[in-house]
Structure formats: C-alpha cells, structure tokens
Design a protein around this motif. Structure first.
Motif, short mmCIF file in Angstrom:
data_model
loop_
_atom_site.label_atom_id
_atom_site.label_comp_id
_atom_site.label_asym_id
_atom_site.label_seq_id
_atom_site.Cartn_x
_atom_site.Cartn_y
_atom_site.Cartn_z
N ASP A 1 5.73 67.48 43.92
CA ASP A 1 7.06 66.99 43.58
C ASP A 1 8.08 67.14 44.71
OD1 ASP A 1 6.24 66.27 41.04
OD2 ASP A 1 6.73 68.23 40.18
N ASN A 2 7.98 68.21 45.47
CA ASN A 2 9.11 68.58 46.33
C ASN A 2 9.03 68.21 47.80
OD1 ASN A 2 10.56 69.66 44.21
ND2 ASN A 2 9.66 71.70 44.45
N ASP B 1 5.53 75.47 45.27
CA ASP B 1 6.18 74.17 45.45
C ASP B 1 7.64 74.22 45.03
OD1 ASP B 1 6.18 71.45 46.16
OD2 ASP B 1 5.95 70.87 44.07
N GLY C 1 4.11 63.72 49.44
CA GLY C 1 3.96 64.19 48.06
C GLY C 1 3.17 63.26 47.17
N SER C 2 3.18 61.97 47.44
CA SER C 2 2.52 60.98 46.57
C SER C 2 1.08 60.75 47.03
CB SER C 2 3.30 59.66 46.57
OG SER C 2 4.60 59.85 46.04
#
Length: 512
Positions: free
Chosen positions: A51-52, A200, A42-43
């Motif tokens: 986010d998820n 998402d 996610g990052s």
C-alpha cells in the motif's frame, strides 16, 4: 581595577566581532548539484502488493525537491523502466561532476540471495531461485553507477524488506536484506537491520519514510544525526519491532538543509549576547546594551542587569547593630516612602542616553538608592572622556564668538519661550542655529561612550540609539530641572557644548 575590567570587556566584544566576520564565508549556500532517483513500487502483478511505497516515494520526492534536489520519480516501474532509470541516473551524476551529491531512494519489495540484494520491479515473476537475477534488478547496479561518477557524496536509502514475497521458493527464504559493500563517499541506510523485516505502516506511509521526511528539513542537522533521530523515532513508533540501520564511508560533511544564513551584524549581536547572558558583572551587559540598543535581547539584558545590581546591593548591605532596649511610648511606625518607581525612571533615562550628567542626576536625587553603585560605576567609565569633551566645548565656544552679530540676531532669543522647533542661540557650533527637532536626526561629534565601535555611532542618527521623541526629551529635560545640578547639565554632550542646558531651558518653559 574597574577600568582594566572595562578594557577587557571591550576586547571581548571586538574579539567576538572579528571571529564572526572571519567565519562569515563558511555560511555560504552550497550550490553543487543534487541529483535524486526516487522509486516507489507497490502494484505488483505476481507477488503481494504493497500500500505505502507509492505514497512514500511521493513524500520523499517533495521533501528532497524542497531541499534543492533535481528529482526523477518512478512509480510502479517494471524491470526495463527501472534499469533504464538507473542508467540515466549514473549519466546525470557523471555530468554533475565531482561535487555533485547523488541520492537513490527505493520503497517496495526487495530480497537477498547468496549475499546479494535485489530490487523487485512490478512485473517480477519467479518460480525458481536461479532466475532471480533475470527478473529483478541488483541493488549493486545503483552503487556501480555512483562509483563510475567519482562524485564525493552518495546516499542510498532502502525502505524495503517489508516481507519476503518468495518465501515458498526453495533456496530463497532469507529474511530482509544483506549488508552491502559500498564505495568510499557513500552513506547507506536501511529501514531495518540486515536480516530483519520492516513494517509497511498503517498511516499512509511507512514508519521509516515518515520519520525521515520529518527530520530532513531540520536546518544544519548532519546526515548522521538525521538518521540517528529516525532510528529513535521508528523504534518508538513500532514498539521496538523495527530498528533502522545505516553505515557510512562519507569523507565530507553533508546536511540536507543548510543552517539559516544571517548577516554579519545579526550574527555578531547573537555571539556577543551569548557571551554575556550568563554574566554576573554589569560591565559586559552594559556594553552589549550600548552596542545594540534596538536588539531583541534588550529586555533580557535589562532584566539581567537588574538582577546583577540587586545582588550587588544585597551583598553590599551590612546589618545595623540593634540599639539597646529603651522604654518608649508606643507609636505607630511611619510608613516608608516607596521611591522605587522614581528611581527606575531616572536610571532608565540615564541608560537611554548613556550620558554622565544623567547618572549624576540620579545620584543627586538618590545617593543611597538601589542603583547608586551602578551609577557610580558608569560615571567612572565616562570620566576618561571628560577632558576631551571639555576641549571640544572650548573650541566650539571660540567659533561661536567669531560668528557675525547678524547671524546671532537671526535666531529667536533664549529663555523659557524656547520651543521644540526654535533654533538655539547659544551652544557649540554643532547646535547653534538648530532646533531640537532638527538635532535629533543628526549625528554625534564623538562616541557617546568610550571604546564603542565607530560604525555604531559615526554618521548615525542619535535617534537610532535613543527614543528621542518629543515626549521622551521633555521627560529628560524635566529630569535636569528637578535634579538642580548645574554642573552636570553644563557638561558637554556628543553634539557639543550647551545641548543639555538648552533642553533644560525648553523643559522649564513647558516643553512647547
């Protein structure tokens, strides 16, 4: 006709038991290795972060670990880390052997190009479509590792396609993922249909992963049904915007959570109850109650029996022609005496012991009662063992006569002073010199009902089949006293001759 029906019902009970015992081996817990690689990215540094995926990976890791999977979880993995993990995943599968199950779960960005799918590591950076294979990880690499292991069952779950982070790059603007070809023995699941975009999610997890984690723990649910249920749930939660899709080349059955294992006796009980619970005939219901007197289904069985008997009584009743009109003096009609409670008490006592004399006691008191037809039927069922029981009584009496006088004198005299703990001075060899308190813990000499499986009565305490507390036995003894039926009370009991007569004498003395 009724005896033939009883035989058929007994055959049915034994058939159910045999089928269950033979099939018991199929309930064994699968102990083959289960190996999973879970990835949540996610990052991202150069594309839109998500986010998820990390919470999704954590949710799936916990769910699968609880199902016996050996889980490796990667969070926010770069290209080198992701490639190394996929290679190790293949080595673990090969080590697991042919019976191993492999599962790969990926949540994060993924794109397609020229019909191939690519998983994006968190360090992916792209300015030209030609460089995609250099910065991303081909999804086909996972399938190659699975194929190399030659194991029977593999599962690939891709919760990706949330959006295309490279839609501004020429020649890289296809939506969603492409359909992949997989080796035999593989189940492929996408969070949305090929070429479509997945959401998402706004509640900490994607709609797809959240639905999947809730379905996996369902006992005994085949994998195909798990993902069908997920599809229905996601379509509902997204208002039709997202439709999960899957394809399968599995050759073996697979369940994430095996069905609950129950022992042979509990399974036989359940199978037999399922076979009689819709019956309109009292015979199979009575056989079930005799075979499993402590079953959790007994209240339902009694209610069913009451309905069957009530229907039979209503059907058997014939209207009485109305008498010719007469001029009579009006008088208040006498209120009918309601004997329902007493009838229920007597028939319940008979059902509790299963003894012919108890059904006869009911008929003596209420020859046209609510349960008369059922009591008559039960007496016919028990009639075929009367001759054998009478022979056993004769043999017991001979043994008693041969006992030394000193042995007889050692016990208290019979009569109204007989107590719960006082030894009997008459009756068969099985009861002579024993008290009621002692006898309720012993085993019967022969089956209390013809045809009942031996394991349900032989070497079993009678208190396991009846509520033989002191109060319950006192109530039973008073039934013999009130019935006034010496013939019925003198008939032998599975303990041998004279037991009922002694219980009646104890009740006459006040159940001391």
């Amino acid at each position: 006709m009724k005896n033939h029906l009883i035989f058929q019902c007994r055959q049915m009970a034994w058939l159910v038991l045999c089928v269950v015992l033979v099939g018991g081996a199929a309930w064994a817990q699968d102990t083959a290795p289960r190996i999973a690689l879970i990835v949540g990215n996610g990052s991202y540094g150069s594309v839109t972060p998500l986010d998820n995926p990390v919470p999704d990976a954590e949710l799936m890791a916990g769910t699968l670990e609880a199902r016996g999977f050996d889980v490796t979880m990667l969070l926010d993995a770069d290209q080198v880390t992701l490639n190394r993990a996929i290679a190790q995943f293949g080595r673990d599968l090969r080590k697991g052997g042919r019976d191993a199950t492999g599962l790969f779960f990926y949540a994060g960005h993924a794109v397609q190009s020229f019909g191939s799918n690519y998983l994006l590591p968190t360090d992916a950076s792209l300015t030209n479509a030609a460089d995609l294979s250099l910065v991303a990880v081909p999804a086909q690499a996972v399938l190659r590792q699975m194929f190399s292991a030659k194991n029977k069952t593999n599962i690939v779950i891709l919760d990706a396609c949330r959006n295309n982070p490279f839609d501004a790059i020429p020649d890289l603007n296809d939506n969603g993922l492409a359909e992949m070809k997989s080796p035999t023995g593989t189940f492929l699941s996408y969070s949305t249909a090929p070429g479509a975009v997945a959401l998402d999610g706004l509640e900490g997890n994607s709609p797809f992963t959240k639905a999947l984690a809730s379905e996996i723990p369902t006992p005994g649910l085949p994998i195909e049904q798990v993902f069908k249920n997920v599809r229905v749930e996601v379509i509902d939660k997204t208002g039709g915007q997202q439709t999960p899709w899957d394809t399968s080349s599995l050759t073996d059955n697979f369940v994430f959570t095996p069905a609950a294992v129950i022992d042979d006796q509990a399974r036989a009980e359940l199978e037999l109850w399922n076979s009689v619970k819709d019956s309109t005939d009292p015979v199979p219901v009575v056989l079930f109650m005799r075979g499993y007197p402590d079953s959790k289904f007994i209240p339902e069985a009694r209610a069913l029996l009451d309905r069957i008997l009530g229907a039979g009584t209503a059907t058997a009743a014939t209207p009485t022609p109305a008498p010719a009109p007469q001029v009579v003096e009006e008088t208040a009609p006498e209120a009918p005496v309601d004997t329902t409670a007493e009838q229920e008490r007597l028939i319940a006592a008979a059902q509790g012991t299963g003894a012919a004399e108890d059904y006869q006691a009911y008929l003596d008191a209420f020859p046209d009662g609510i349960y008369a037809e059922f009591a008559i039927f039960e007496l016919q069922v028990l009639a075929d063992k009367a001759a054998r029981a009478q022979a056993a009584q004769t043999e017991d009496t001979t043994v008693i006569a041969a006992l030394p006088e000193a042995s007889r004198a050692a016990t208290a005299p019979m009569g109204t002073e007989l107590t719960f703990v006082m030894p009997f001075t008459n009756g068969g060899d099985a009861i002579f010199g024993k008290s009621i308190e002692e006898l309720v813990t012993l085993s019967p000499l022969f089956p209390p009902i013809e045809g009942i499986p031996e394991e349900l009565w032989k070497d079993q305490s009678c208190s396991n089949c009846h509520q033989w507390t002191k109060d319950a036995l006192c109530t039973q003894g008073k039934t013999y006293v009130s019935a006034g039926n010496n013939d019925a009370v003198s008939k032998p009991h599975p303990y041998g001759g004279g037991f009922k007569a002694n219980v009646r004498a104890w009740a006459e003395g006040g159940c001391k």
